[in-house]
Design a protein around this motif. Structure first.
Motif, PDB file in Angstrom:
ATOM      1  N   ASN A 197      49.917  33.975  45.917  1.00  0.00           N
ATOM      2  CA  ASN A 197      51.045  34.014  46.854  1.00  0.00           C
ATOM      3  C   ASN A 197      51.526  32.618  47.245  1.00  0.00           C
ATOM      4  N   GLY A 198      51.548  31.716  46.284  1.00  0.00           N
ATOM      5  CA  GLY A 198      52.087  30.384  46.520  1.00  0.00           C
ATOM      6  C   GLY A 198      51.110  29.404  47.132  1.00  0.00           C
ATOM      7  N   GLU A 199      49.887  29.864  47.420  1.00  0.00           N
ATOM      8  CA  GLU A 199      48.886  28.981  48.044  1.00  0.00           C
ATOM      9  C   GLU A 199      47.731  28.755  47.068  1.00  0.00           C
ATOM     10  N   MET A 200      47.165  27.550  47.096  1.00  0.00           N
ATOM     11  CA  MET A 200      45.975  27.283  46.272  1.00  0.00           C
ATOM     12  C   MET A 200      44.822  28.167  46.730  1.00  0.00           C
ATOM     13  N   ALA A 201      44.028  28.625  45.779  1.00  0.00           N
ATOM     14  CA  ALA A 201      42.837  29.412  46.122  1.00  0.00           C
ATOM     15  C   ALA A 201      41.851  28.545  46.902  1.00  0.00           C
ATOM     16  N   SER A 202      41.130  29.162  47.809  1.00  0.00           N
ATOM     17  CA  SER A 202      40.144  28.428  48.612  1.00  0.00           C
ATOM     18  C   SER A 202      38.892  28.148  47.786  1.00  0.00           C
ATOM     19  N   ASP A 203      38.119  27.154  48.232  1.00  0.00           N
ATOM     20  CA  ASP A 203      36.817  26.884  47.605  1.00  0.00           C
ATOM     21  C   ASP A 203      35.964  28.146  47.597  1.00  0.00           C
ATOM     22  N   ALA A 204      35.945  28.850  48.732  1.00  0.00           N
ATOM     23  CA  ALA A 204      35.081  30.033  48.860  1.00  0.00           C
ATOM     24  C   ALA A 204      35.456  31.101  47.836  1.00  0.00           C
ATOM     25  N   ALA A 205      36.763  31.323  47.638  1.00  0.00           N
ATOM     26  CA  ALA A 205      37.208  32.341  46.675  1.00  0.00           C
ATOM     27  C   ALA A 205      36.818  31.939  45.255  1.00  0.00           C
ATOM     28  N   LEU A 206      36.924  30.657  44.946  1.00  0.00           N
ATOM     29  CA  LEU A 206      36.558  30.191  43.600  1.00  0.00           C
ATOM     30  C   LEU A 206      35.053  30.284  43.376  1.00  0.00           C
ATOM     31  N   VAL A 207      34.277  29.911  44.374  1.00  0.00           N
ATOM     32  CA  VAL A 207      32.809  30.013  44.264  1.00  0.00           C
ATOM     33  C   VAL A 207      32.408  31.462  44.002  1.00  0.00           C
ATOM     34  N   GLN A 208      33.033  32.387  44.728  1.00  0.00           N
ATOM     35  CA  GLN A 208      32.741  33.823  44.549  1.00  0.00           C
ATOM     36  C   GLN A 208      33.067  34.260  43.111  1.00  0.00           C
ATOM     37  N   ALA A 209      34.201  33.774  42.581  1.00  0.00           N
ATOM     38  CA  ALA A 209      34.605  34.137  41.213  1.00  0.00           C
ATOM     39  C   ALA A 209      33.643  33.542  40.181  1.00  0.00           C
ATOM     40  N   PHE A 210      33.204  32.282  40.410  1.00  0.00           N
ATOM     41  CA  PHE A 210      32.229  31.675  39.499  1.00  0.00           C
ATOM     42  C   PHE A 210      30.918  32.476  39.500  1.00  0.00           C
ATOM     43  N   GLU A 211      30.510  32.887  40.685  1.00  0.00           N
ATOM     44  CA  GLU A 211      29.275  33.687  40.791  1.00  0.00           C
ATOM     45  C   GLU A 211      29.411  34.997  40.008  1.00  0.00           C
ATOM     46  N   ALA A 212      30.587  35.616  40.086  1.00  0.00           N
ATOM     47  CA  ALA A 212      30.812  36.885  39.392  1.00  0.00           C
ATOM     48  C   ALA A 212      30.664  36.713  37.876  1.00  0.00           C
ATOM     49  N   VAL A 213      31.207  35.619  37.342  1.00  0.00           N
ATOM     50  CA  VAL A 213      31.091  35.364  35.899  1.00  0.00           C
ATOM     51  C   VAL A 213      29.638  35.077  35.531  1.00  0.00           C
TER      52      VAL A 213
ATOM     53  N   LEU B 109      37.931  32.602  32.836  1.00  0.00           N
ATOM     54  CA  LEU B 109      37.474  33.955  33.198  1.00  0.00           C
ATOM     55  C   LEU B 109      37.367  34.111  34.708  1.00  0.00           C
ATOM     56  N   ALA B 110      36.833  33.079  35.378  1.00  0.00           N
ATOM     57  CA  ALA B 110      36.649  33.158  36.833  1.00  0.00           C
ATOM     58  C   ALA B 110      37.997  33.268  37.550  1.00  0.00           C
ATOM     59  N   ILE B 111      38.965  32.445  37.147  1.00  0.00           N
ATOM     60  CA  ILE B 111      40.264  32.463  37.835  1.00  0.00           C
ATOM     61  C   ILE B 111      41.005  33.763  37.529  1.00  0.00           C
ATOM     62  N   MET B 112      40.915  34.267  36.298  1.00  0.00           N
ATOM     63  CA  MET B 112      41.568  35.551  35.996  1.00  0.00           C
ATOM     64  C   MET B 112      40.921  36.679  36.800  1.00  0.00           C
ATOM     65  N   HIS B 113      39.601  36.618  36.968  1.00  0.00           N
ATOM     66  CA  HIS B 113      38.886  37.604  37.795  1.00  0.00           C
ATOM     67  C   HIS B 113      39.368  37.520  39.244  1.00  0.00           C
ATOM     68  N   LEU B 114      39.494  36.300  39.742  1.00  0.00           N
ATOM     69  CA  LEU B 114      39.958  36.083  41.118  1.00  0.00           C
ATOM     70  C   LEU B 114      41.358  36.696  41.315  1.00  0.00           C
ATOM     71  N   ILE B 115      42.279  36.424  40.369  1.00  0.00           N
ATOM     72  CA  ILE B 115      43.653  36.935  40.482  1.00  0.00           C
ATOM     73  C   ILE B 115      43.674  38.460  40.371  1.00  0.00           C
TER      74      ILE B 115
ATOM     75  N   VAL C 247      32.105  38.621  27.685  1.00  0.00           N
ATOM     76  CA  VAL C 247      31.932  38.428  29.137  1.00  0.00           C
ATOM     77  C   VAL C 247      33.053  39.122  29.900  1.00  0.00           C
ATOM     78  N   LYS C 248      34.273  39.098  29.348  1.00  0.00           N
ATOM     79  CA  LYS C 248      35.403  39.798  29.989  1.00  0.00           C
ATOM     80  C   LYS C 248      35.080  41.287  30.158  1.00  0.00           C
ATOM     81  N   GLU C 249      34.480  41.878  29.115  1.00  0.00           N
ATOM     82  CA  GLU C 249      34.168  43.316  29.200  1.00  0.00           C
ATOM     83  C   GLU C 249      33.060  43.580  30.211  1.00  0.00           C
ATOM     84  N   ARG C 250      32.068  42.697  30.259  1.00  0.00           N
ATOM     85  CA  ARG C 250      31.004  42.866  31.260  1.00  0.00           C
ATOM     86  C   ARG C 250      31.561  42.716  32.677  1.00  0.00           C
ATOM     87  N   LEU C 251      32.546  41.843  32.821  1.00  0.00           N
ATOM     88  CA  LEU C 251      33.181  41.642  34.140  1.00  0.00           C
ATOM     89  C   LEU C 251      34.088  42.808  34.513  1.00  0.00           C
ATOM     90  N   GLN C 252      34.400  43.651  33.492  1.00  0.00           N
ATOM     91  CA  GLN C 252      35.415  44.717  33.644  1.00  0.00           C
ATOM     92  C   GLN C 252      36.736  44.115  34.132  1.00  0.00           C
TER      93      GLN C 252
END
Length: 432
Positions: free
Chosen positions: A91-107, A124-130, A34-39
């Motif tokens: 950058n020291g701030e928790m990721a937003s719900d929206a950013a996490l949802v987008q990352a989950f969708e990507a995976v 995988l989702a959080i590493m993609h987000l970062i 899945v990591k490779e498919r996500l590039q």
């Protein structure tokens, strides 16, 4: 195909329901596919941190020093206490719900038929987000072991193993040598491999040498010394003197801080950090639930100690706190831990045990726990000097301790992330 969730709570509920059906096969082939498919790739230095204890503290120190130095930092840390978002920090701030949802969708879009556990999917989702957040450096905390942890599909530029002790024996083995080999699995040929355990297992050293990693050992390649006021770090090419003690309290924090400074020494050309920024970062670092002393009276300490090594450190730190008339412990733990060895260092420190059940199928039964602890009653204890009481939840156990403790007493919450999280949630709801 059913429509995908649109909110973070719905996504997490879906992943939990799937997790129950996913057979945990310990290899990394599925995650790697899945990591490779996500590039999924990082175009910045990656620091990976494994270890039995001290991972979170080391990650937090790295994050704060690098933020103070003006870098944009991505951090993956776990588990969370109150909000899943705590696991992903940009950058020291928790990721937003929206950013996490987008990352989950990507995976989910690229996963296809590949089954992933809750932990693998969210990692995988959080590493993609970062990786897509434009950071200058990524800090990734390993969940369990190292070699077979989902984070290990990434090649780290610097890998740190903080400590090697007995925990998670069902997955990692029941000796320090077996566990050391598992943790050394995050090392890479030609890359810095830092170990801040004062007595590293031979298997860890051998694996690093076998693969040609650049091994940094405490006492050989880097070291620290300190007095009452300040401490200093010495590495292969860099000294840092007159440092403030880290704001995180406890006996092992100089080991963790030294590992963090060794990693920054390795990356000094890509991510230079000045003396003032290092001092400020260490003085400002915060991490909930790691010997966290709350303001006010009675004294209250939250600590996620849940294995013998961490419990011994907790006992040592409590011993350095000065006099308290009675110590109350809010204690809940998983059945698969070495419970007797976790309790042993606190014999003679805790006077009143408020034991609790936890919201997990793996939790130790509070009645059985109470029975085990009753044996610790000191000989000749008078009425009111020692007690063991069982409760269904951490919140109930904590409420009982608060109702009984006087202002010269102390309350210690420990035994599991679930125990500390339950008390944090109860405190939060009582403030609203």
């Amino acid at each position: 195909m059913p429509p995908l969730p649109t909110t973070l709570p719905d996504w997490l509920a879906l992943l939990e329901s799937r997790h129950a059906e996913t057979h945990i096969d310990m290899g990394l082939d599925r995650v790697r596919a899945v990591k490779e498919r996500l590039q999924l790739a990082f175009d910045c230095p990656v620091i990976m941190v494994a270890g039995t204890n001290g991972k979170g503290s080391t990650c937090a120190m790295l994050e704060t020093v690098l933020l103070q130095s003006g870098y944009r930092v991505g951090l993956y840390i776990k588990p969370h206490f109150l909000d899943f978002n705590e696991r992903a920090r940009i950058n020291g701030e928790m990721a937003s719900d929206a950013a996490l949802v987008q990352a989950f969708e990507a995976v989910e879009r690229v996963r296809g038929e590949v089954p992933l556990t809750y932990f693998e999917f969210t990692t995988l989702a959080i590493m993609h987000l970062i990786a897509h957040a434009g950071v200058d450096v990524a800090i990734l905390e390993v969940g369990l072991g190292g070699r077979l942890d989902a984070v290990n599909v990434i090649d780290a530029d610097v890998a740190i193993v903080t400590s090697v002790d007995i925990d998670h024996t069902a997955y990692l083995g029941d000796t320090r040598e077996q566990i050391g080999f598992e943790k050394a699995g995050i090392f890479r040929p030609g890359k810095a491999a830092i170990c801040s355990d004062p007595v590293p297992p031979a298997t860890l050293i051998k694996h690093a040498e076998d693969i040609g990693a650049d091994l940094w050992l405490l006492g050989r390649d880097f070291n620290y010394q300190g007095d009452q006021q300040q401490w200093s770090y010495g590495g292969r090419t860099q000294r840092r003197n007159a440092l403030a003690y880290p704001a995180l309290r406890g006996a092992n924090q100089l080991l963790n801080a030294s590992a963090a400074l060794a990693a920054l020494e390795v990356l000094r050309l890509q991510l230079p950090c000045g003396a003032q920024e290092v001092r400020a970062g260490l003085a400002m670092v915060e991490l909930p639930g790691r010997f966290q002393v709350l303001p006010g009276r009675p004294t209250q300490v939250l600590d996620v100690a849940h294995n013998p090594h961490a419990a011994a450190a907790l006992a040592h730190n409590l011993g350095n706190m000065g006099f308290h008339r009675y110590t109350y412990a809010v204690f809940g733990i998983m059945e698969d831990k070495d419970i007797d060895a976790v309790i042993a260092p606190l014999k003679g420190i805790v006077d009143h045990w408020c034991v609790c059940g936890l919201p997990s199928a793996r939790a130790s039964d509070p009645q059985q726990l109470a029975h085990r602890l009753a044996a610790l009653a000191p000989a000749g204890a008078k009425e009111g000097e020692f007690s063991v009481t069982a409760f269904a939840t951490p919140a109930e156990a904590y409420a009982n301790a608060v109702s009984r403790a006087g202002e010269n007493d102390r309350i210690v919450v420990f035994g599991s992330f679930y125990t500390v999280a339950g008390v944090m949630a109860a405190r939060k709801s009582s403030l609203h």
